[in-house]
Scaffold this active site. Structure first.
Site, PDB file in Angstrom:
ATOM      1  N   TYR A 161       0.845  -1.205   0.000  1.00 15.05           N
ATOM      2  CA  TYR A 161       0.000   0.000   0.000  1.00 15.05           C
ATOM      3  C   TYR A 161       0.879   1.254   0.000  1.00 15.05           C
ATOM      4  CZ  TYR A 161      -4.489   2.377   0.479  1.00 15.05           C
ATOM      5  OH  TYR A 161      -5.607   3.151   0.268  1.00 15.05           O
ATOM      6  N   LYS A 168      -3.578   8.120   3.380  1.00 14.15           N
ATOM      7  CA  LYS A 168      -4.915   7.825   3.921  1.00 14.15           C
ATOM      8  C   LYS A 168      -4.981   8.134   5.422  1.00 14.15           C
ATOM      9  CE  LYS A 168      -7.108   6.154   0.245  1.00 14.15           C
ATOM     10  NZ  LYS A 168      -8.110   6.971  -0.443  1.00 14.15           N
TER      11      LYS A 168
HETATM   12  P1  NAD Z   1     -11.768   4.161  -9.208  1.00 17.98           P
HETATM   13  O1  NAD Z   1     -10.582   4.025 -10.109  1.00 17.98           O
HETATM   14  O2  NAD Z   1     -13.060   3.706  -9.729  1.00 17.98           O
HETATM   15  O3  NAD Z   1     -11.923   5.643  -8.684  1.00 17.98           O
HETATM   16  C1  NAD Z   1     -10.829   6.490  -8.452  1.00 17.98           C
HETATM   17  C2  NAD Z   1     -11.250   7.845  -8.976  1.00 17.98           C
HETATM   18  O4  NAD Z   1     -10.263   8.822  -8.678  1.00 17.98           O
HETATM   19  C3  NAD Z   1     -11.456   7.864 -10.487  1.00 17.98           C
HETATM   20  O5  NAD Z   1     -12.778   8.269 -10.802  1.00 17.98           O
HETATM   21  C4  NAD Z   1     -10.452   8.906 -10.958  1.00 17.98           C
HETATM   22  O6  NAD Z   1     -10.922   9.669 -12.054  1.00 17.98           O
HETATM   23  C5  NAD Z   1     -10.352   9.772  -9.701  1.00 17.98           C
HETATM   24  N1  NAD Z   1      -9.213  10.676  -9.755  1.00 17.98           N
HETATM   25  C6  NAD Z   1      -7.893  10.374  -9.824  1.00 17.98           C
HETATM   26  N2  NAD Z   1      -7.165  11.512  -9.924  1.00 17.98           N
HETATM   27  C7  NAD Z   1      -8.064  12.539  -9.907  1.00 17.98           C
HETATM   28  C8  NAD Z   1      -7.939  13.959 -10.003  1.00 17.98           C
HETATM   29  N3  NAD Z   1      -6.753  14.559 -10.169  1.00 17.98           N
HETATM   30  N4  NAD Z   1      -9.074  14.699  -9.950  1.00 17.98           N
HETATM   31  C9  NAD Z   1     -10.285  14.128  -9.822  1.00 17.98           C
HETATM   32  N5  NAD Z   1     -10.461  12.788  -9.743  1.00 17.98           N
HETATM   33  C10 NAD Z   1      -9.364  12.016  -9.791  1.00 17.98           C
HETATM   34  O7  NAD Z   1     -11.370   3.336  -7.878  1.00 17.98           O
HETATM   35  P2  NAD Z   1     -12.085   3.206  -6.463  1.00 17.98           P
HETATM   36  O8  NAD Z   1     -11.516   1.970  -5.860  1.00 17.98           O
HETATM   37  O9  NAD Z   1     -13.551   3.343  -6.607  1.00 17.98           O
HETATM   38  O10 NAD Z   1     -11.473   4.431  -5.648  1.00 17.98           O
HETATM   39  C11 NAD Z   1     -12.278   5.371  -4.974  1.00 17.98           C
HETATM   40  C12 NAD Z   1     -11.722   5.664  -3.585  1.00 17.98           C
HETATM   41  O11 NAD Z   1     -11.882   4.518  -2.766  1.00 17.98           O
HETATM   42  C13 NAD Z   1     -10.240   6.006  -3.541  1.00 17.98           C
HETATM   43  O12 NAD Z   1     -10.041   7.004  -2.559  1.00 17.98           O
HETATM   44  C14 NAD Z   1      -9.609   4.703  -3.073  1.00 17.98           C
HETATM   45  O13 NAD Z   1      -8.362   4.902  -2.432  1.00 17.98           O
HETATM   46  C15 NAD Z   1     -10.664   4.253  -2.099  1.00 17.98           C
HETATM   47  N6  NAD Z   1     -10.635   2.835  -1.713  1.00 17.98           N
HETATM   48  C16 NAD Z   1     -10.582   1.852  -2.651  1.00 17.98           C
HETATM   49  C17 NAD Z   1     -10.559   0.522  -2.254  1.00 17.98           C
HETATM   50  C18 NAD Z   1     -10.474  -0.589  -3.260  1.00 17.98           C
HETATM   51  O14 NAD Z   1     -10.087  -1.689  -2.886  1.00 17.98           O
HETATM   52  N7  NAD Z   1     -10.856  -0.365  -4.503  1.00 17.98           N
HETATM   53  C19 NAD Z   1     -10.612   0.199  -0.884  1.00 17.98           C
HETATM   54  C20 NAD Z   1     -10.671   1.235   0.052  1.00 17.98           C
HETATM   55  C21 NAD Z   1     -10.675   2.546  -0.384  1.00 17.98           C
END
Ligand code: NAD
Length: 260
Positions: A161, A168
Site C-alpha cells: 500500500y 490515507k
Molecule cells: P476508481 O478508479 O473507480 O476511482 C478512483 C477515482 O479517482 C477515479 O474516478 C479517478 O478519475 C479519480 N481521480 C484520480 N485523480 C483525480 C484527479 N486529479 N481529480 C479528480 N479525480 C481524480 O477506484 P475506487 O476503488 O472506486 O477508488 C475510490 C476511492 O476509494 C479512492 O479514494 C480509493 O483509495 C478508495 N478505496 C478503494 C478501495 C479498493 O479496494 N478499490 C478500498 C478502500 C478505499
C-alpha cells in the site's frame, strides 16, 4: 448485494459525488444508493477521455448537474460548485472518492517514493477533500454529510500500500478535524474504510488479487464487500437516523479489520 428496496429517505436531498470512473467505482455505488433513496445528483468526470464512460452513467442516474473535475486543475472544482450554487442553491451531501499516486512511487515502496510523488498523492487524495469541504460548507445551509474513502492501510501496514498508507492516515485525520470545525454548522464528516474492491484504482496495487483473497478469508461476515454495500452504508449515514454520528472511521469490510 442485490438492490434493497428503500423508501426515499433522502428525497430531494442534493448530493455531489466525485470519483466515478466506471461501473466498478465505489463512487458509482454511492451515487446509485443515494439516488435509490431519492437524492438528486451532481457527478463529475476526470477528463474528456473519462467523459465517455461516465456520461452514460450520469444519464442513467438522472444526474441534474455534470461536469469535468480534475482536482489538480485550478478552477475546475470551483466550476462545479458554481453550477450547484446556481442550479440548487444548496448542497446536503458530498462524496470524495478519489485517489492517485504516480505508479513508480506507488510500486517502489515508501522509502523510494519521490518527494514530488508523495506531494501529488497527498494533494489529490487528501488535500482536495479539504478544498471540497471548504466549497461545500457554505452551501450546506441545512447541515449536511461529507464522506471520504480511506482504507485499512491507513492504520495497519498492508504490504504494497506504500505511500497511500500515510496519505490515507492524513485523510482520516482531516476528517476528524473537519468534523470538529464543521460540527457547529450541523455538518457531519465521515471517513469510510471499505474492504478491497476490484476497481481501476486498485489495479495499480501490486498483488491486489492476494489482498482480495485475504480479505474474503479474514472477514467474519465471510464475503468481500461490493460497491452497493459501501453506497448503502453512506446513504444511511446521510440520513437523520445517523444525525449524532460524526468524525469516526466507519469500516465497511465484513469485519476483516478486526482480525490480526
Ligand atoms: P476508481 O478508479 O473507480 O476511482 C478512483 C477515482 O479517482 C477515479 O474516478 C479517478 O478519475 C479519480 N481521480 C484520480 N485523480 C483525480 C484527479 N486529479 N481529480 C479528480 N479525480 C481524480 O477506484 P475506487 O476503488 O472506486 O477508488 C475510490 C476511492 O476509494 C479512492 O479514494 C480509493 O483509495 C478508495 N478505496 C478503494 C478501495 C479498493 O479496494 N478499490 C478500498 C478502500 C478505499
Amino acid at each position: 448485494m442485490s438492490d434493497i428496496q428503500l423508501r426515499p429517505v433522502l428525497d430531494g436531498q442534493k448530493a455531489l459525488v466525485i470519483g466515478i470512473a466506471n461501473k466498478d467505482s465505489i463512487a458509482y455505488g454511492c451515487a446509485k444508493a443515494f439516488r435509490s433513496v431519492g437524492a438528486d445528483l451532481a457527478v463529475s468526470w476526470l477528463n474528456e477521455k473519462a467523459r465517455g464512460f461516465v456520461e452514460p452513467l450520469a444519464r442513467e442516474l438522472e444526474a441534474s448537474i455534470t461536469g469535468e473535475v480534475d482536482v489538480s486543475d485550478p478552477g475546475q472544482l470551483e466550476a462545479i460548485f458554481d453550477q450547484i450554487r446556481k442550479r440548487w442553491g444548496r448542497l446536503d451531501i458530498l462524496v470524495h472518492s478519489i485517489a492517485f499516486a504516480p505508479k513508480e512511487d506507488l510500486q517502489g515502496g515508501l522509502l523510494n517514493c519521490s518527494a514530488d510523488g508523495f506531494a501529488r498523492a497527498m494533494d489529490i487524495s487528501c488535500h482536495s477533500f479539504v478544498r471540497m469541504a471548504k466549497l461545500a460548507a457554505p452551501l450546506m445551509t441545512n447541515g449536511g454529510a461529507m464522506f471520504a474513502m480511506s482504507y485499512v492501510g491507513a492504520n495497519r501496514v498492508v504490504g504494497n500500500y506504500s505511500v497511500m498508507g500515510p496519505v490515507k492516515a492524513a485523510l482520516e485525520a482531516a476528517c476528524r478535524y473537519l468534523a470538529f470545525e464543521l460540527g457547529p454548522q450541523g455538518i457531519r464528516v465521515h471517513a469510510i474504510s471499505p474492504g478491497p474492491l476490484k476497481t481501476r484504482a486498485a489495479s495499480g496495487l501490486k498483488n491486489f488479487e492476494l489482498m482480495l483473497d485475504e480479505a474474503a478469508h479474514k472477514a467474519p461476515l465471510g464475503e468481500l464487500v461490493d460497491i452497493m454495500d459501501v453506497g448503502y452504508a453512506c446513504a444511511y449515514l446521510a440520513t437523520p437516523f445517523a444525525r449524532r454520528v460524526t468524525g469516526g472511521l466507519v469500516y465497511i469490510d465484513g469485519g476483516a479489520n478486526l482480525i490480526a
